[in-house]
Design a protein around this motif. Structure first.
Motif, mmCIF file in Angstrom:
data_model
loop_
_atom_site.group_PDB
_atom_site.id
_atom_site.type_symbol
_atom_site.label_atom_id
_atom_site.label_comp_id
_atom_site.label_asym_id
_atom_site.label_seq_id
_atom_site.Cartn_x
_atom_site.Cartn_y
_atom_site.Cartn_z
ATOM 1 N N TYR A 114 0.818 -1.221 0.041
ATOM 2 C CA TYR A 114 0.016 -0.290 0.046
ATOM 3 C C TYR A 114 1.039 1.232 -0.081
ATOM 4 N N MET B 179 -1.085 6.477 7.007
ATOM 5 C CA MET B 179 -1.745 5.541 7.745
ATOM 6 C C MET B 179 -1.042 5.125 9.092
ATOM 7 N N PHE C 156 -6.120 0.364 14.887
ATOM 8 C CA PHE C 156 -7.572 -0.213 15.004
ATOM 9 C C PHE C 156 -7.458 -0.722 16.376
ATOM 10 N N HIS D 25 -13.720 -6.879 7.758
ATOM 11 C CA HIS D 25 -13.010 -6.008 8.524
ATOM 12 C C HIS D 25 -13.596 -4.542 8.277
ATOM 13 N N PHE D 26 -14.327 -4.083 7.527
ATOM 14 C CA PHE D 26 -15.046 -2.952 7.158
ATOM 15 C C PHE D 26 -16.339 -2.848 8.179
ATOM 16 N N ASN E 183 -14.947 -2.773 11.760
ATOM 17 C CA ASN E 183 -13.715 -1.969 12.352
ATOM 18 C C ASN E 183 -12.405 -2.757 12.799
ATOM 19 N N ARG F 299 -0.345 -7.061 0.385
ATOM 20 C CA ARG F 299 -0.666 -5.530 0.110
ATOM 21 C C ARG F 299 -0.459 -4.797 1.551
ATOM 22 N N ALA F 300 -1.323 -5.025 2.260
ATOM 23 C CA ALA F 300 -1.379 -4.337 3.582
ATOM 24 C C ALA F 300 -0.746 -4.871 4.833
ATOM 25 N N PRO G 265 -16.455 8.557 13.556
ATOM 26 C CA PRO G 265 -16.156 7.036 13.365
ATOM 27 C C PRO G 265 -16.494 6.425 12.126
ATOM 28 N N LEU H 159 -12.466 4.976 10.251
ATOM 29 C CA LEU H 159 -11.643 3.713 10.554
ATOM 30 C C LEU H 159 -12.072 2.577 9.537
ATOM 31 N N PRO H 160 -13.281 2.344 9.550
ATOM 32 C CA PRO H 160 -13.846 1.378 8.310
ATOM 33 C C PRO H 160 -13.291 1.612 6.784
ATOM 34 N N MET H 161 -13.408 3.286 6.567
ATOM 35 C CA MET H 161 -12.903 3.344 5.195
ATOM 36 C C MET H 161 -11.440 3.283 5.139
ATOM 37 N N LEU H 162 -10.645 3.454 6.293
ATOM 38 C CA LEU H 162 -9.115 3.347 6.191
ATOM 39 C C LEU H 162 -8.880 1.786 5.974
ATOM 40 N N LEU H 163 -9.693 0.886 6.746
ATOM 41 C CA LEU H 163 -9.519 -0.673 6.472
ATOM 42 C C LEU H 163 -9.637 -0.980 5.032
ATOM 43 N N ALA H 164 -10.879 -0.563 4.398
ATOM 44 C CA ALA H 164 -11.083 -0.727 3.151
ATOM 45 C C ALA H 164 -10.130 0.035 2.277
ATOM 46 N N GLU H 165 -9.588 0.984 2.330
ATOM 47 C CA GLU H 165 -8.493 1.394 1.793
ATOM 48 C C GLU H 165 -7.353 0.530 1.618
ATOM 49 N N LEU H 166 -6.992 -0.043 2.682
ATOM 50 C CA LEU H 166 -6.016 -0.791 2.907
ATOM 51 C C LEU H 166 -6.137 -2.238 2.428
ATOM 52 N N TYR H 167 -7.388 -2.770 2.472
ATOM 53 C CA TYR H 167 -7.720 -4.230 1.976
ATOM 54 C C TYR H 167 -8.398 -4.103 0.795
ATOM 55 N N THR I 183 -16.675 1.639 -1.694
ATOM 56 C CA THR I 183 -16.850 1.464 -0.042
ATOM 57 C C THR I 183 -17.265 2.837 0.602
ATOM 58 N N ARG J 226 -20.812 2.151 0.334
ATOM 59 C CA ARG J 226 -21.088 0.993 1.061
ATOM 60 C C ARG J 226 -21.129 1.235 2.746
ATOM 61 N N ALA J 227 -20.533 2.256 3.030
ATOM 62 C CA ALA J 227 -20.233 2.633 4.381
ATOM 63 C C ALA J 227 -21.753 3.210 4.986
#
Lengths: 344, 559
Positions: free
Chosen positions: A153, A159, A164, A185-186, A189, A201-202, B334, B337-345, B362, B365-366
């Motif tokens: 990434y 980041m 988390f 994950h999404f 959280n 990648r991550a 809040p 954080l889930p957006m960051l996770l989706a950005e990474l994954y 994403t 979807r959020a």
């Protein structure tokens, strides 16, 4: 045999060409010529693991579902055995009737003797056949990361400021894929990794983000294998992971949970270099067997995991460095991950 | 004190004159003024020689802008005005101008009819007064299913548009319509500023902004959830106001989870006159259509009716109601954080498409609505009309804009514009209006938004601590438990409602009402009502609320 597209029930002579006489779509299997299942039975297994197309899954889940159904069929063997014993008893009172019943049920029971191990030979060929005739089923997880090297990434600098509070560490990449494909994950959280560097990648970025969080809780999700059962202990004690940095919670399958999975056990995993985190009793079972998470339907794995990560500390017991979720992953959960709409 | 809200008179019968000014409207050509006035309601102002002004708490260079002369002078400096406004005026050359405040506290809608511009601050009034065609915009339906609101210039009606926040429209016969942004979201600042200095600046700006929003010589009301945002607004109000501060929290009854423990803690800590308003499902159902009819664009947030009922209660106790809206989008709430996770994954979609598209998906979807189900829910021909290009592509400019380099900066920009200007602020304005209450959202004040863009990302999300700078800025004002508590959000028990009390309503509205529009596949509507849904996250209640809301909105528009 019924067509999965039009539900037309065709007799063998009418379907001998391998196509439905009504809608002209092809069949993948023909039980009359040696296939282990009909197309409808195979589709039914796919529907079950995908919760009718609402949950993503891997081919291995279908393999286990077919085995589970076969095992359920074999359940009759246990019943037959019971009836056979009963019939012997009956024989003492009514010799002829008892002899007949004993012979019938005993024979059926022997033909379908219960086994602890997963037996489903030729699944890969059957799966390929299914996909070539009917195409990949909706919801199938395609494991792209195994086929090409992913670039790390690029936004790592930004980041690194963030973190988390929760992570699920899985003992194998396939479980990571299952959770990511279902957006676990999404929705929750929660970071997801496996110790072998997956997903590439991550991995480095996420691991570094997690290691700087003093409030981190880590959930170890794994198969009942030597390496899997050592995972939580390894995460809690390794300076390279979370030693002294996080609460590590065991949520995987351990030998004590495998009774419900009997019939789906697999060959023992290779011996590890050390056995910390594994009891003597567990070691005995692991010396002879292992059990994979694939044996549990994806919907159940995710619902149970959701319940584990949202439970308060009362649902956990502690043993040295590792906390354990008292509820077994192998027990069905009705818990849904939310539903009410949260605003504010 | 606990009050159980009962079904009451229709919101439409309320006296709007309690507001210092009513809604506005007009046309570049001829119009029937009586008809437009009647459509806009009491206190309506039509643009003519005089300006039409719908404004609240506006200031320029620290001085109130509260007379037409002051507004005339201020039209050349709209970007410097702080406060809520929607205004219209004719320039010396005869051109008609419309303007909406930078963040979107007030709204304006317009259409072109026979080459003339017609406008009003209420969409329904515009449609009624000028007999505009009620053609449903298919893409807006798809957007509503994904966002629970309709962002941007589109409305639910084809050919009727919204003036964007910070935009002026100029209409001149023969030259047509031109649009210009008089204010736009600022670029992300260079992140080498002193953290402590920025936090001190934020503290001072919060204090100044909230002081300016307090009504002189009278009590002030405030909604209080017990989260950091509403709590800090209440804490400042209590310190700065010489008159009573009256706080209001909601519950859906003892059987449902709520945040009363937190809100009561803040109320006791600050010494407010605190009231808890209990909202039974029957009262919610009784005022559903009332509430939806107040809103110009559909809003599928299940808090709409509770918000309206809270304003109804507040109206008995004060004229101005403060809220904590804006804290999440501006300060690292809040959803980041889930957006960051989706950005990474990535987004769980293994196709090899551009990862930037995964980011856009994403984001949609959020919202936890129906983005992934738009195609399966809409009738095939409606889907084709709605989505000739993927819905997520509309978001691309926001994520590609070079003004915001950090990922958090991009999220903040789109959230302030979309959730602020097209969702939250129009909602509170529309729902407060029937009760004569003036809603004020200090965390969405222009000065606060501008300052928020100057804060580096590390002061918004630090580690996993959300709204870091905001918490630091008010650390001495609130109990530590409030600063440290995780965000929970107000849980609206829609799942339970639609399994019980509201199920007949859903059946009637979906199968009897929505079905006749032909927008949705009949089997999808039937499945939703029947409850036969599988999967990890059926979110049936959320979807039913969304569709019941849409049906009610279309009904209110006369579609």
């Amino acid at each position: 045999m019924k067509c999965i597209y039009c539900a037309h029930d065709a007799m063998y002579p009418d379907r001998a060409a391998g196509v439905c006489p009504n809608c002209k779509k092809g069949y993948a299997f023909e039980p009359r010529t040696g296939s282990a299942y009909s197309d409808m039975a195979f589709k039914s297994a796919i529907d079950a693991v995908s919760a009718n197309g609402t949950v993503r899954f891997l081919p291995e889940h279908v393999r286990y579902e077919l085995a589970r159904r076969k095992r359920r069929g074999r359940g009759t063997s246990n019943t037959c055995f019971t009836f056979a014993v009963g019939s012997v008893a009956l024989m003492l009172a009514a010799p002829l009737a008892g002899l007949v019943l004993s012979a019938v049920f005993g024979t059926i029971g022997l033909l379908a003797a219960p086994g602890a191990r997963l037996k489903l030979d030729g699944f890969q060929a059957d799966w390929s056949r299914w996909c070539s005739v009917h195409s990949d089923p909706p919801g199938l997880i395609k494991r792209r990361h195994t086929t090409k090297v992913a670039e790390p990434y690029r936004g790592g600098d930004e980041m690194q400021q963030y973190s988390f509070d929760r992570a699920v560490i899985c003992d194998r990449p396939e479980t990571v894929d299952l959770l990511l494909a279902n957006n676990f994950h999404f929705e929750n959280n929660c970071a997801v990794l496996s110790p072998d560097g997956y997903p590439p990648r991550a991995f480095d970025t996420v691991k570094a983000m997690l290691r700087q969080n003093p409030k981190l809780t880590v959930y170890a999700l794994h198969d009942a294998t030597f390496e899997g059962c050592r995972l939580a202990q390894m995460l809690a004690s390794s300076p390279d992971w979370f030693k002294g940095r996080a609460r590590v919670v065991e949520v995987g399958i351990r030998p004590g949970h495998t009774k419900r999975l009997r019939g789906l056990w697999t060959a023992p995993s290779s011996l590890p270099s050390e056995f910390s985190g594994i009891t003597d009793e567990e070691r005995k079972w692991l010396d002879a067997n292992s059990a994979e998470l694939f044996a549990i339907r994806p919907e159940q794995v995710i619902k149970r995991l959701f319940k584990a990560i949202t439970s308060d500390v009362d649902a956990l017991s502690r043993d040295a460095d590792v906390w354990t979720d008292k509820r077994s992953l192998a027990v069905e959960s009705q818990t849904s991950d939310g539903g009410d709409d949260a605003f504010g | 004190m606990r009050i159980v809200a009962q079904p009451g008179a229709s919101f439409a019968t309320r006296d709007l004159r309690a507001r210092p000014c009513g809604r506005i409207g007009g046309a570049s050509g001829t119009l029937d003024p009586a008809r437009l006035r009647a459509a806009l309601g009491a206190g309506a102002q039509l643009v003519g020689d005089a300006m039409a002004i719908d404004a609240d708490a506006c200031r320029l260079d620290g001085a109130p802008v509260d007379t037409e002369a002051a507004w005339r002078a201020a039209t050349a400096r709209l970007a410097s005005i702080e406060g809520a406004f929607a205004i219209a005026w004719r320039a010396a050359d005869g051109a008609l101008h419309l303007a909406r405040d930078p963040i979107g506290h007030r709204s304006l809608y317009y259409a072109l009819v026979d080459g003339e511009l017609v406008f009003a601050s209420r969409l329904r009034a515009l449609v009624d007064a000028f007999d505009l065609p009620r053609r449903i915009d298919a893409r807006s339906v798809a957007a509503f299913l994904s966002y629970a609101y309709v962002p941007g210039r589109r409305t639910m009606l084809d050919g009727v548009f919204e003036v964007l926040p910070g935009e002026t429209l100029r209409f001149e016969r023969g030259r047509g319509l031109t649009r210009e942004m008089f204010w736009d979201l600022p670029a992300e600042a260079a992140h080498d500023a002193d953290d402590a200095g920025l936090i001190a600046e934020l503290r001072a700006e919060l204090e100044r902004t909230i002081a300016d929003m307090l009504p002189a010589g009278e009590p002030v009301c405030a909604s209080l959830s017990g989260g950091i945002d509403s709590s800090l607004v209440v804490a400042f109000a209590r310190r700065l106001h010489a008159h009573p501060v009256r706080t209001f929290s909601i519950t859906f009854g003892d059987a449902h989870r709520d945040e009363l423990a937190w809100s009561s803690m803040v109320a006791a800590h600050c010494g407010t006159e605190h009231r808890v308003v209990e909202l039974p499902a029957a009262t919610i159902a009784a005022h559903l259509d009332d509430t939806i009819a107040r809103m110009d664009k559909p809003n599928g947030d299940p808090l709409t009716v509770p918000n309206a009922l809270l304003f109804r209660e507040m109206a008995e106790h004060g004229r101005v109601a403060l809220n904590g809206e804006g804290g999440d989008p501006c300060f690292g709430g809040p959803k980041n954080l889930p957006m960051l996770l989706a950005e990474l994954y990535g987004d769980g979609n293994e196709t090899d498409d551009d990862p930037r598209d995964a980011r856009l998906r994403t984001y949609l979807r959020a919202h936890l609505k129906c983005f992934d189900e738009v195609q399966t829910m809409l009738a095939p021909e409606v889907y084709r009309a709605a989505c000739p290009t993927p819905l997520e592509r509309d978001l691309a400019p926001w994520f590609e804009d070079p003004r915001w380099s950090s990922f958090l900066g991009k999220l903040m920009a789109v959230n302030v514009r979309f959730k602020g200007g097209h969702h939250i602020l129009p909602k509170v304005d529309a729902l407060a209006a029937p009760f004569g209450v003036l809603p004020r959202s200090p965390l969405f004040a222009k000065a606060i938004v501008e300052l928020a863009f100057r804060l580096p990302s590390r002061l918004k999300l630090r580690g996993s601590t959300e709204k870091y700078a905001l918490k630091q800025a008010v650390a001495d004002l609130l109990p530590a438990a409030i600063l440290e508590r995780p965000k929970s959000g107000m849980l609206v028990p829609v799942e339970g409602w639609f399994q019980n009390e509201l199920l007949p309503l859903a059946r009637e509205r979906l199968l009897g009402g929505l079905a006749r529009h032909g927008l949705f596949r009949a089997d999808v509507l039937e499945q939703l009502v029947s409850g036969k849904m599988r999967g990890l996250r059926p979110r049936r209640g959320v979807k039913l609320w969304l569709l019941v809301t849409l049906e009610s909105h279309l009904r209110a528009l006369g579609c």
